[in-house]
Structure formats: C-alpha cells, structure tokens
Motif scaffolding. Sequence first.
Motif, PDB file in Angstrom:
ATOM      1  N   GLY A 170     -32.334 135.267 111.673  1.00 24.81           N
ATOM      2  CA  GLY A 170     -32.939 135.524 110.359  1.00 24.81           C
ATOM      3  C   GLY A 170     -33.676 134.296 109.865  1.00 24.81           C
ATOM      4  O   GLY A 170     -33.100 133.437 109.215  1.00 24.81           O
ATOM      5  N   ALA A 171     -34.969 134.230 110.142  1.00 27.57           N
ATOM      6  CA  ALA A 171     -35.730 133.025 109.785  1.00 27.57           C
ATOM      7  C   ALA A 171     -35.721 132.786 108.279  1.00 27.57           C
ATOM      8  O   ALA A 171     -35.811 131.647 107.817  1.00 27.57           O
ATOM      9  N   LYS A 172     -35.587 133.853 107.487  1.00 31.76           N
ATOM     10  CA  LYS A 172     -35.516 133.696 106.032  1.00 31.76           C
ATOM     11  C   LYS A 172     -34.086 133.851 105.537  1.00 31.76           C
ATOM     12  O   LYS A 172     -33.848 134.214 104.387  1.00 31.76           O
ATOM     13  N   GLY A 173     -33.127 133.601 106.400  1.00 27.76           N
ATOM     14  CA  GLY A 173     -31.733 133.763 106.024  1.00 27.76           C
ATOM     15  C   GLY A 173     -31.286 135.196 106.238  1.00 27.76           C
ATOM     16  O   GLY A 173     -32.104 136.088 106.497  1.00 27.76           O
ATOM     17  N   VAL A 174     -29.974 135.407 106.192  1.00 31.03           N
ATOM     18  CA  VAL A 174     -29.414 136.741 106.390  1.00 31.03           C
ATOM     19  C   VAL A 174     -28.418 136.992 105.266  1.00 31.03           C
ATOM     20  O   VAL A 174     -27.563 136.149 105.003  1.00 31.03           O
ATOM     21  N   SER A 175     -28.529 138.141 104.605  1.00 32.44           N
ATOM     22  CA  SER A 175     -27.596 138.420 103.515  1.00 32.44           C
ATOM     23  C   SER A 175     -26.276 138.916 104.090  1.00 32.44           C
ATOM     24  O   SER A 175     -26.224 139.491 105.184  1.00 32.44           O
ATOM     25  N   ALA A 176     -25.210 138.704 103.332  1.00 31.56           N
ATOM     26  CA  ALA A 176     -23.889 139.160 103.764  1.00 31.56           C
ATOM     27  C   ALA A 176     -23.877 140.682 103.890  1.00 31.56           C
ATOM     28  O   ALA A 176     -23.231 141.235 104.776  1.00 31.56           O
ATOM     29  N   LEU A 177     -24.640 141.357 103.016  1.00 32.97           N
ATOM     30  CA  LEU A 177     -24.692 142.817 103.064  1.00 32.97           C
ATOM     31  C   LEU A 177     -25.291 143.296 104.385  1.00 32.97           C
ATOM     32  O   LEU A 177     -24.762 144.190 105.044  1.00 32.97           O
ATOM     33  N   GLN A 178     -26.388 142.654 104.789  1.00 23.98           N
ATOM     34  CA  GLN A 178     -27.017 143.037 106.047  1.00 23.98           C
ATOM     35  C   GLN A 178     -26.087 142.777 107.227  1.00 23.98           C
ATOM     36  O   GLN A 178     -25.936 143.597 108.129  1.00 23.98           O
ATOM     37  N   MET A 179     -25.438 141.616 107.207  1.00 21.34           N
ATOM     38  CA  MET A 179     -24.538 141.269 108.303  1.00 21.34           C
ATOM     39  C   MET A 179     -23.364 142.252 108.363  1.00 21.34           C
ATOM     40  O   MET A 179     -22.934 142.649 109.441  1.00 21.34           O
ATOM     41  N   SER A 180     -22.850 142.665 107.201  1.00 24.43           N
ATOM     42  CA  SER A 180     -21.722 143.602 107.202  1.00 24.43           C
ATOM     43  C   SER A 180     -22.152 144.947 107.780  1.00 24.43           C
ATOM     44  O   SER A 180     -21.384 145.601 108.479  1.00 24.43           O
ATOM     45  N   ARG A 181     -23.400 145.351 107.516  1.00 25.49           N
ATOM     46  CA  ARG A 181     -23.889 146.621 108.075  1.00 25.49           C
ATOM     47  C   ARG A 181     -24.148 146.506 109.571  1.00 25.49           C
ATOM     48  O   ARG A 181     -23.773 147.382 110.348  1.00 25.49           O
ATOM     49  N   ASP A 182     -24.795 145.406 109.973  1.00 24.80           N
ATOM     50  CA  ASP A 182     -25.123 145.232 111.387  1.00 24.80           C
ATOM     51  C   ASP A 182     -23.865 145.182 112.258  1.00 24.80           C
ATOM     52  O   ASP A 182     -23.863 145.652 113.379  1.00 24.80           O
ATOM     53  N   LEU A 183     -22.816 144.541 111.743  1.00 21.83           N
ATOM     54  CA  LEU A 183     -21.613 144.359 112.550  1.00 21.83           C
ATOM     55  C   LEU A 183     -20.525 145.382 112.236  1.00 21.83           C
ATOM     56  O   LEU A 183     -19.483 145.395 112.875  1.00 21.83           O
ATOM     57  N   ASP A 184     -20.778 146.207 111.235  1.00 27.66           N
ATOM     58  CA  ASP A 184     -19.783 147.173 110.788  1.00 27.66           C
ATOM     59  C   ASP A 184     -18.468 146.474 110.430  1.00 27.66           C
ATOM     60  O   ASP A 184     -17.403 146.814 110.948  1.00 27.66           O
ATOM     61  N   VAL A 185     -18.585 145.459 109.589  1.00 30.89           N
ATOM     62  CA  VAL A 185     -17.386 144.768 109.084  1.00 30.89           C
ATOM     63  C   VAL A 185     -17.452 144.785 107.555  1.00 30.89           C
ATOM     64  O   VAL A 185     -18.503 145.051 106.971  1.00 30.89           O
ATOM     65  N   HIS A 213     -31.526 136.641  99.275  1.00 33.72           N
ATOM     66  CA  HIS A 213     -30.277 136.574  98.498  1.00 33.72           C
ATOM     67  C   HIS A 213     -30.466 136.982  97.046  1.00 33.72           C
ATOM     68  O   HIS A 213     -29.493 137.192  96.342  1.00 33.72           O
ATOM     69  N   HIS A 214     -31.724 137.035  96.584  1.00 34.79           N
ATOM     70  CA  HIS A 214     -32.080 137.453  95.220  1.00 34.79           C
ATOM     71  C   HIS A 214     -31.629 136.488  94.140  1.00 34.79           C
ATOM     72  O   HIS A 214     -32.306 136.276  93.151  1.00 34.79           O
ATOM     73  N   ARG A 215     -30.494 135.879  94.326  1.00 34.38           N
ATOM     74  CA  ARG A 215     -30.025 134.907  93.355  1.00 34.38           C
ATOM     75  C   ARG A 215     -29.056 134.002  94.109  1.00 34.38           C
ATOM     76  O   ARG A 215     -28.244 134.488  94.892  1.00 34.38           O
ATOM     77  N   ILE A 216     -29.188 132.690  93.880  1.00 31.67           N
ATOM     78  CA  ILE A 216     -28.273 131.769  94.540  1.00 31.67           C
ATOM     79  C   ILE A 216     -27.432 131.097  93.461  1.00 31.67           C
ATOM     80  O   ILE A 216     -27.970 130.397  92.606  1.00 31.67           O
ATOM     81  N   ALA A 217     -26.144 131.341  93.474  1.00 28.92           N
ATOM     82  CA  ALA A 217     -25.264 130.736  92.478  1.00 28.92           C
ATOM     83  C   ALA A 217     -25.216 129.228  92.705  1.00 28.92           C
ATOM     84  O   ALA A 217     -25.241 128.756  93.840  1.00 28.92           O
ATOM     85  N   GLY A 218     -25.147 128.479  91.600  1.00 34.25           N
ATOM     86  CA  GLY A 218     -25.216 127.022  91.652  1.00 34.25           C
ATOM     87  C   GLY A 218     -24.253 126.382  92.628  1.00 34.25           C
ATOM     88  O   GLY A 218     -24.615 125.468  93.366  1.00 34.25           O
ATOM     89  N   LYS A 219     -23.026 126.895  92.698  1.00 35.92           N
ATOM     90  CA  LYS A 219     -22.030 126.246  93.563  1.00 35.92           C
ATOM     91  C   LYS A 219     -22.356 126.414  95.050  1.00 35.92           C
ATOM     92  O   LYS A 219     -21.806 125.715  95.890  1.00 35.92           O
ATOM     93  N   TYR A 220     -23.224 127.378  95.366  1.00 32.22           N
ATOM     94  CA  TYR A 220     -23.600 127.577  96.767  1.00 32.22           C
ATOM     95  C   TYR A 220     -24.954 126.964  97.103  1.00 32.22           C
ATOM     96  O   TYR A 220     -25.423 127.057  98.235  1.00 32.22           O
ATOM     97  N   LEU A 221     -25.606 126.357  96.092  1.00 33.35           N
ATOM     98  CA  LEU A 221     -26.970 125.879  96.306  1.00 33.35           C
ATOM     99  C   LEU A 221     -27.053 124.894  97.476  1.00 33.35           C
ATOM    100  O   LEU A 221     -27.955 124.983  98.304  1.00 33.35           O
TER     101      LEU A 221
END
Length: 318
Positions: free
Chosen positions: A98-113, A264-272
């Motif tokens: 994911g050259a522009k990053g990968v969202s957790a939602l996408q990863m959960s769908r791709d891996l079925d987790v 990610h649409h929004r990046i929370a400060g603690k994860y910046l």
Amino acid sequence: MQHFLLSAAARTLSLKQVFKMGEDAAYRTFCELRWPENDGEAICPRCGCVETYNITSRRKFKCVACHHQFSVTSGTIFASRKLSFTDLLAAIVIFVNGAKGVSALQMSRDLDVQYKTAFVLAHKLREAMALEDAGQTLAGEVEVDGAYFGGHVRPANEKENRRDRRLAINQSGKRQVVVVGRERGGESMVTVAKSEAKGGEVIAASIHHMSTVHADEASHWDNLHAKFDTKRINHSLSYSDGIACTNQAESFFSRLRRMEVGTHHRIAGKYLHAYAAEASWREDNRRVDNGSQAMTVAAAAMDAEVSRRWAGYWQRVS
Ligand SMILES: [Zn+2]
C-alpha cells in the motif's frame, strides 16, 4: 520512464506466492529472519544456547541448557500472535504494497480477521518500520521542513493550509508539527513536536555537522546556521531557486497528507509519529522491490523487543 511500481522488478513477492508456500514454509521464513546468524536454527533468548529440543507439534523450542521454552516469535513484536504464519506474512505483503498506507479496515477484510486484530497488527508493522529507521544519521545535502497535522479543519489547497495552520485563530491546541530531515537521494527521518523550532532541534541533532542543510525562510530555522552550512529558500518567490530547495521534504509531506486524507481520513495525535515514521520508511524504500520490503519489515519486527505500546493493547482497553 516506466513508474517503478509498475515494473516487474517491483514485484518479487505476491500474495499468491505467500498462500501457495503454505504454513511450514512461512514458519521457516520467520525462523530464518529471527536467527539469521544460525541459519534459522533456534537460539535460546534467555541464555544464548544454540542447542534446543524441538517441540515440533507445538512449534516450540526447549533450551538444552536452561530448559526455557520459547517460540520463534517469543520476545519479538509478533509475540502472542493470533494469526497463522501464512496470514502474518500475507499481512506484511499487503501492508508494504500500500504505497499510500493501508487502513485497518481494508486489512481486516483482505485477511478475514477482526478489525482490532488488523488495527494492532498494522501498528506493530509501523513500529517495525520506525525501528528500521531509528538511530540513523543524515549527511550530505539535507532538506529540513515541517508541516502541521491535526487540530484543524483541512482547507483544500495545500499551500494555503500550510500558511493558515500557523495562525492562532485556526489552531485548536491539538495541532502538532511533523519535522522531516531528508538526505538528497538518501534516507529521511521524522519527529513530532509542538513547534517547528523544537522539532528542528531534534532533527538537527542527527545531522552530521559537515552537511549542507536546506530550509525555507521561516525564522524558526535560523538556528540551523550556527551548526551547518545552511541554504534558505523563499517559497513566496519560487519553489526552487537552483541553490536551495526543499522539494524532497515537500514530497514526503505530500505522501503523509495522501495517507491521511485518502487512507486513514483522520490521524489521531497520539498516532501521528507512527504514521509519519511509516511515510518516511515508504519514501526511503520506494525503489526497493516489494519482496525485499516485506522481508525488511518482518526482519525488523523479529529483531525488536515486545511492543510496549501494543502488547496486550485490547486486553487493556476492553
Ligand atoms: Zn537457555
């Protein structure tokens, strides 16, 4: 010229290959990444003994000398993993692809987790990327620049947004600045601070004193002159006057913005910092084939200690 990501050289490890190799080969890959100095054969993490009993049925080892029981992921970022080794390797491939990053939602769908499994795993991979970049020194021609993230409604135009974010009226108190130092054609490093001046000090501490540093005309970079041969560029006149330029630092920030806005649409400060370090790693490795990228991230994760932040994260919050 063909874009690197479209070339055959960029594709050396596919999801198809990962699933085709099966669990045993995936497991073997992690053993080789964990113990490269012993050809993938186990070494006791407690006493360093290279002789172990292999508890094959459970994929565990028992040290001959101290009887300590451990697995290939014990004491690493992947400790207490819930995924199979195949899924773990697949997750890494999806993440580096994911050259522009990968969202957790996408990863959960791709891996079925579950979403939370993907969320924590993605952050562990970011941590591995940050560790892979940690402790480096920048040298040569180095560009330094900063940009604000968080605590502000984003205007459409990027240049406008840079200027607006500095006005007190547009600040919510949550804003933070990411400062990047970037070698021309080389490595980059990032820090997150309350102000560009503070972030600049941190980055400057990791730049070799013989370097030439490029920065814009903002007064918070004035201190750089005391330490380095420093060239300044006036952005209101032109983006590059041929002598000083911060284009590479700018391209880092456009990647980070694209990750924020598009993925990610929004990046929370603690994860910046985690996202900034990920963007930095992606910039530094953008011309490396994806198989090598995956192995680099996996090796960094296997070489690192248990994640303090992410180990047992969901047990703590739920
Ligand atoms: Zn031992």
